[in-house]
Design an enzyme around this catalytic site. Sequence first.
Site, PDB file in Angstrom:
ATOM      1  N   HIS A   1       7.989 -30.870  10.178  1.00  0.00           N
ATOM      2  CA  HIS A   1       7.352 -29.569   9.914  1.00  0.00           C
ATOM      3  C   HIS A   1       6.269 -29.687   8.838  1.00  0.00           C
ATOM      4  CE1 HIS A   1      10.341 -27.914  12.494  1.00  0.00           C
ATOM      5  NE2 HIS A   1      11.297 -28.464  11.758  1.00  0.00           N
TER       6      HIS A   1
ATOM      7  N   ARG B   1       2.939 -30.452  10.306  1.00  0.00           N
ATOM      8  CA  ARG B   1       2.321 -29.283  10.961  1.00  0.00           C
ATOM      9  C   ARG B   1       1.777 -28.303   9.927  1.00  0.00           C
ATOM     10  NH1 ARG B   1       7.515 -29.398  14.799  1.00  0.00           N
ATOM     11  NH2 ARG B   1       6.765 -30.933  16.288  1.00  0.00           N
TER      12      ARG B   1
ATOM     13  N   ARG C   1       7.655   1.467   8.037  1.00  0.00           N
ATOM     14  CA  ARG C   1       7.818   2.376   9.175  1.00  0.00           C
ATOM     15  C   ARG C   1       8.546   1.701  10.337  1.00  0.00           C
ATOM     16  NH1 ARG C   1       1.502   4.178   8.504  1.00  0.00           N
ATOM     17  NH2 ARG C   1       1.778   5.189   6.484  1.00  0.00           N
TER      18      ARG C   1
ATOM     19  N   ASP D   1       0.867  -1.176   0.000  1.00  0.00           N
ATOM     20  CA  ASP D   1       0.000   0.000   0.000  1.00  0.00           C
ATOM     21  C   ASP D   1       0.906   1.230   0.000  1.00  0.00           C
ATOM     22  OD1 ASP D   1       0.961   0.280   2.597  1.00  0.00           O
ATOM     23  OD2 ASP D   1      -1.008   0.401   3.544  1.00  0.00           O
ATOM     24  N   HIS D   2       0.313   2.408   0.222  1.00  0.00           N
ATOM     25  CA  HIS D   2       1.118   3.647   0.220  1.00  0.00           C
ATOM     26  C   HIS D   2       2.136   3.645   1.366  1.00  0.00           C
ATOM     27  CE1 HIS D   2      -2.322   4.129   2.865  1.00  0.00           C
ATOM     28  NE2 HIS D   2      -1.663   5.071   3.518  1.00  0.00           N
TER      29      HIS D   2
ATOM     30  N   HIS E   1      10.639 -23.854   8.627  1.00  0.00           N
ATOM     31  CA  HIS E   1       9.658 -24.557   9.469  1.00  0.00           C
ATOM     32  C   HIS E   1       8.207 -24.362   9.020  1.00  0.00           C
ATOM     33  CE1 HIS E   1      12.372 -25.142  13.273  1.00  0.00           C
ATOM     34  NE2 HIS E   1      12.914 -25.616  12.160  1.00  0.00           N
ATOM     35  N   ASN E   2       7.900 -23.223   8.434  1.00  0.00           N
ATOM     36  CA  ASN E   2       6.490 -22.904   8.128  1.00  0.00           C
ATOM     37  C   ASN E   2       6.190 -22.899   6.639  1.00  0.00           C
ATOM     38  OD1 ASN E   2       7.365 -20.520  10.480  1.00  0.00           O
ATOM     39  ND2 ASN E   2       6.072 -22.232  11.039  1.00  0.00           N
TER      40      ASN E   2
ATOM     41  N   CYS F   1       3.601  -2.833   3.953  1.00  0.00           N
ATOM     42  CA  CYS F   1       2.729  -1.729   4.339  1.00  0.00           C
ATOM     43  C   CYS F   1       3.478  -0.928   5.403  1.00  0.00           C
ATOM     44  CB  CYS F   1       1.344  -2.206   4.786  1.00  0.00           C
ATOM     45  SG  CYS F   1       1.269  -3.129   6.335  1.00  0.00           S
ATOM     46  N   GLY F   2       2.790  -0.104   6.160  1.00  0.00           N
ATOM     47  CA  GLY F   2       3.496   0.702   7.152  1.00  0.00           C
ATOM     48  C   GLY F   2       4.152  -0.152   8.223  1.00  0.00           C
ATOM     49  N   THR F   3       3.397  -1.123   8.718  1.00  0.00           N
ATOM     50  CA  THR F   3       3.902  -2.004   9.779  1.00  0.00           C
ATOM     51  C   THR F   3       4.193  -3.425   9.298  1.00  0.00           C
ATOM     52  OG1 THR F   3       1.658  -2.672  10.311  1.00  0.00           O
ATOM     53  CG2 THR F   3       2.547  -0.781  11.533  1.00  0.00           C
ATOM     54  N   GLY F   4       3.633  -3.806   8.168  1.00  0.00           N
ATOM     55  CA  GLY F   4       3.691  -5.198   7.703  1.00  0.00           C
ATOM     56  C   GLY F   4       2.601  -6.048   8.325  1.00  0.00           C
ATOM     57  N   ILE F   5       1.874  -5.468   9.264  1.00  0.00           N
ATOM     58  CA  ILE F   5       0.878  -6.254  10.012  1.00  0.00           C
ATOM     59  C   ILE F   5      -0.443  -6.361   9.253  1.00  0.00           C
ATOM     60  CG2 ILE F   5      -0.486  -6.379  12.131  1.00  0.00           C
ATOM     61  CD1 ILE F   5       1.874  -4.934  13.556  1.00  0.00           C
ATOM     62  N   GLY F   6      -1.013  -5.228   8.886  1.00  0.00           N
ATOM     63  CA  GLY F   6      -2.330  -5.249   8.243  1.00  0.00           C
ATOM     64  C   GLY F   6      -2.327  -6.047   6.954  1.00  0.00           C
TER      65      GLY F   6
HETATM   66  C1  RB5 Z   1      -1.578   2.964   6.423  1.00  0.00           C
HETATM   67  O1  RB5 Z   1      -1.601   4.207   7.051  1.00  0.00           O
HETATM   68  C2  RB5 Z   1      -1.211   1.882   7.408  1.00  0.00           C
HETATM   69  O2  RB5 Z   1      -2.253   1.695   8.320  1.00  0.00           O
HETATM   70  C3  RB5 Z   1      -0.872   0.613   6.714  1.00  0.00           C
HETATM   71  O3  RB5 Z   1       0.185   0.817   5.839  1.00  0.00           O
HETATM   72  C4  RB5 Z   1      -0.447  -0.545   7.587  1.00  0.00           C
HETATM   73  O4  RB5 Z   1       0.559  -0.176   8.476  1.00  0.00           O
HETATM   74  C5  RB5 Z   1      -1.518  -1.316   8.234  1.00  0.00           C
HETATM   75  O5  RB5 Z   1      -1.277  -2.304   8.932  1.00  0.00           O
END
Ligand code: RB5
Length: 145
Positions: free
Chosen positions: A133, A136, A109, A8-9, A98-99, A65-70
């Site tokens: 593995h 699993r 970020r 994403d951005h 393993h995965n 993404c910003g965190t890689g989480i979403g």
């Molecule tokens: C976008 O602002 C941000 O929320 C997205 O890049 C990401 O970090 C979500 O997990």
Amino acid sequence: MKLVIGSDHGGFKLKEEIKTFLTEEGIAFTDYGTLTPDRCDYPEIAKKVGEAVACGTFDRGILLCGTGIGIGIAANKVSGIRAALCHDTFSAEYCRRHNDANILTMGERVIGPGLAKEIVRIFLKTGFDGGRHEMRVNMIKEMDK
Ligand code: RB5
């Protein structure tokens, strides 16, 4: 190996840096966007990349993404996807060994480009250990059904 990349951005700049790295290394890839730094929604990119890996059009994916989480949470909603968030080289090695992770996620970020490139290098070169593995990972695959 057929490789697809997307962001994403929030991960756009890191995606461009990783693309330069892949090109320098002679590693072919396809970019599924986003193609500009304008605001966009990471679930859309995660779905596109996840589905393309899950159906075999690509062997591996990289999502930023910003965190890689979403973008990782979203990618893991696609049946057949095992997306791993890695901000260190140990995780990059073991998510493969393993995965059998098929998508790497990182956050622009959170991590600098130097470490991110090393993580990509390890993610792409490391194979799956199989053995205990595999059983699993097969249990995870059963949860997809
Ligand atoms: C976008 O602002 C941000 O929320 C997205 O890049 C990401 O970090 C979500 O997990």
